[in-house]
Design an enzyme around this catalytic site. Structure first.
Site, PDB file in Angstrom:
ATOM      1  N   THR A  91      11.645 -29.061  -6.231  1.00 37.08           N
ATOM      2  CA  THR A  91      11.274 -29.160  -4.827  1.00 37.08           C
ATOM      3  C   THR A  91      10.168 -30.200  -4.653  1.00 37.08           C
ATOM      4  O   THR A  91       9.435 -30.503  -5.592  1.00 37.08           O
ATOM      5  CB  THR A  91      10.803 -27.806  -4.266  1.00 37.08           C
ATOM      6  N   GLY A  92      10.055 -30.729  -3.436  1.00 42.83           N
ATOM      7  CA  GLY A  92       9.045 -31.754  -3.200  1.00 42.83           C
ATOM      8  C   GLY A  92       9.245 -32.938  -4.106  1.00 42.83           C
ATOM      9  O   GLY A  92       8.281 -33.520  -4.625  1.00 42.83           O
ATOM     10  N   ALA A  93      10.517 -33.354  -4.283  1.00 41.55           N
ATOM     11  CA  ALA A  93      10.860 -34.323  -5.321  1.00 41.55           C
ATOM     12  C   ALA A  93      10.989 -35.747  -4.812  1.00 41.55           C
ATOM     13  O   ALA A  93      11.485 -36.614  -5.532  1.00 41.55           O
ATOM     14  CB  ALA A  93      12.171 -33.910  -5.995  1.00 41.55           C
ATOM     15  N   GLY A 100       5.259 -38.589  -5.434  1.00 38.95           N
ATOM     16  CA  GLY A 100       4.219 -38.009  -6.275  1.00 38.95           C
ATOM     17  C   GLY A 100       4.740 -37.442  -7.581  1.00 38.95           C
ATOM     18  O   GLY A 100       5.686 -37.946  -8.184  1.00 38.95           O
ATOM     19  N   TYR A 149      -6.230 -23.400   0.986  1.00 43.76           N
ATOM     20  CA  TYR A 149      -5.574 -24.050  -0.145  1.00 43.76           C
ATOM     21  C   TYR A 149      -5.879 -23.301  -1.445  1.00 43.76           C
ATOM     22  O   TYR A 149      -4.974 -23.040  -2.256  1.00 43.76           O
ATOM     23  CB  TYR A 149      -6.041 -25.498  -0.243  1.00 43.76           C
TER      24      TYR A 149
END
Length: 275
Positions: free
Chosen positions: A4-6, A9, A153
């Site tokens: 995920t979030g690929a 970054g 966070y």
């Protein structure tokens, strides 16, 4: 493998290296065009599109993935964000809590049947050294009172570790670990001065991805552990509280509702750890 979030970054560098090593990698992103472009660039096996801050989309994308494949060997929960100001998703949940914690919790839970069918299956969840400043506000996890971007966070990164410990306890057949990637030079948290400083002084995304790659692809002993620079490291004391891990799991279940898909032999479900 699913990352995920690929699309940028350390998520992109993780997916790139895993694909280079021969894994059939599916990349999950929010922007269809960017996700397709990244998939073509790294030779990914497929793409998934979802805004993981919305639990309905998490469920939908998990169902889509289940329809595509019969098993999953590695899930890398990499997507995350930092918000200086308090925002809510379209479902009305504070974004840090939704994206950084509830999304990996729900996605992992929904994909457990595929992981159960995989080979030496693993779940890798990207936490942060910021977990050390976190505490779980069980009475107000969405910071409806006194919002602080850093506190929200830190709570979410602590939740990543506690969730992973409880996941490992409930599913001894699964290798579930978490990590701190380091202070990485990416576009992450650019509206925050400290993250902005890290983008100038931090390590490269390729370097930051090394621990994720290590946990996804290399021989690892044990589960429910926390890694820094590819070495097991003791997290902060509050991350070792198994009573809090169990309580967080139950709170998370309340948020996301019952599971439509769970292996019938998931061990430890509903049993509180002795402490």
């Amino acid at each position: 493998m699913l990352v995920t979030g690929a699309t940028g970054g350390i998520g992109l560098e993780t997916a790139r290296e895993l694909a280079r090593r021969g894994a059939a990698v599916t990349v999950l992103g929010r922007n269809p065009e960017k996700t397709a472009r990244v998939a073509a660039e790294i030779g990914a096996a497929g793409t998934l599109i979802a805004d993981l801050a919305e639990m309905q989309q998490v469920r939908q994308v998990a169902a889509e993935f289940r329809d595509r494949v019969g098993s999953l060997d590695v899930l890398v929960n990499n997507a995350g964000a930092f918000y200086t100001e308090r925002h809510e998703s379209r479902e009305g949940t504070e974004l840090t809590w939704a994206l950084n914690h509830l999304a990996p919790f729900l996605l992992t839970r929904e994909l457990l049947p595929l992981l159960r069918a995989g080979k030496a299956s693993r779940v890798v969840t990207v936490s942060s050294g910021a977990h050390a400043m976190g505490r779980i506000r069980f009475d107000d996890p969405e910071f409806r009172r006194g919002y602080s971007g850093w506190a929200a966070y830190g709570q979410s990164k602590l939740a990543n570790i506690l969730f992973t410990r409880e996941l490992a306890r409930r599913n001894p057949w699964l290798q579930a670990n978490t990590l701190h990637p380091g202070f990485v030079s990416t576009g992450f948290g650019q509206d925050n001065p400290l993250f902005s400083l890290g983008s100038r002084l931090g390590i490269s995304p390729q370097q930051g991805a090394q621990t994720s790659i290590h946990l996804a692809a290399d021989p690892i002993g044990g589960s429910g552990r926390y890694f820094v620079e590819s070495r097991e490291t003791l997290p902060a004391a509050q991350a070792l509280d198994d009573g809090a891990a169990y309580r967080l799991w139950m709170l998370s279940e309340e948020y996301v509702g019952g599971a439509a898909y769970l292996p019938s032999d998931v061990e430890g479900r509903g049993q509180q750890p002795a402490h």
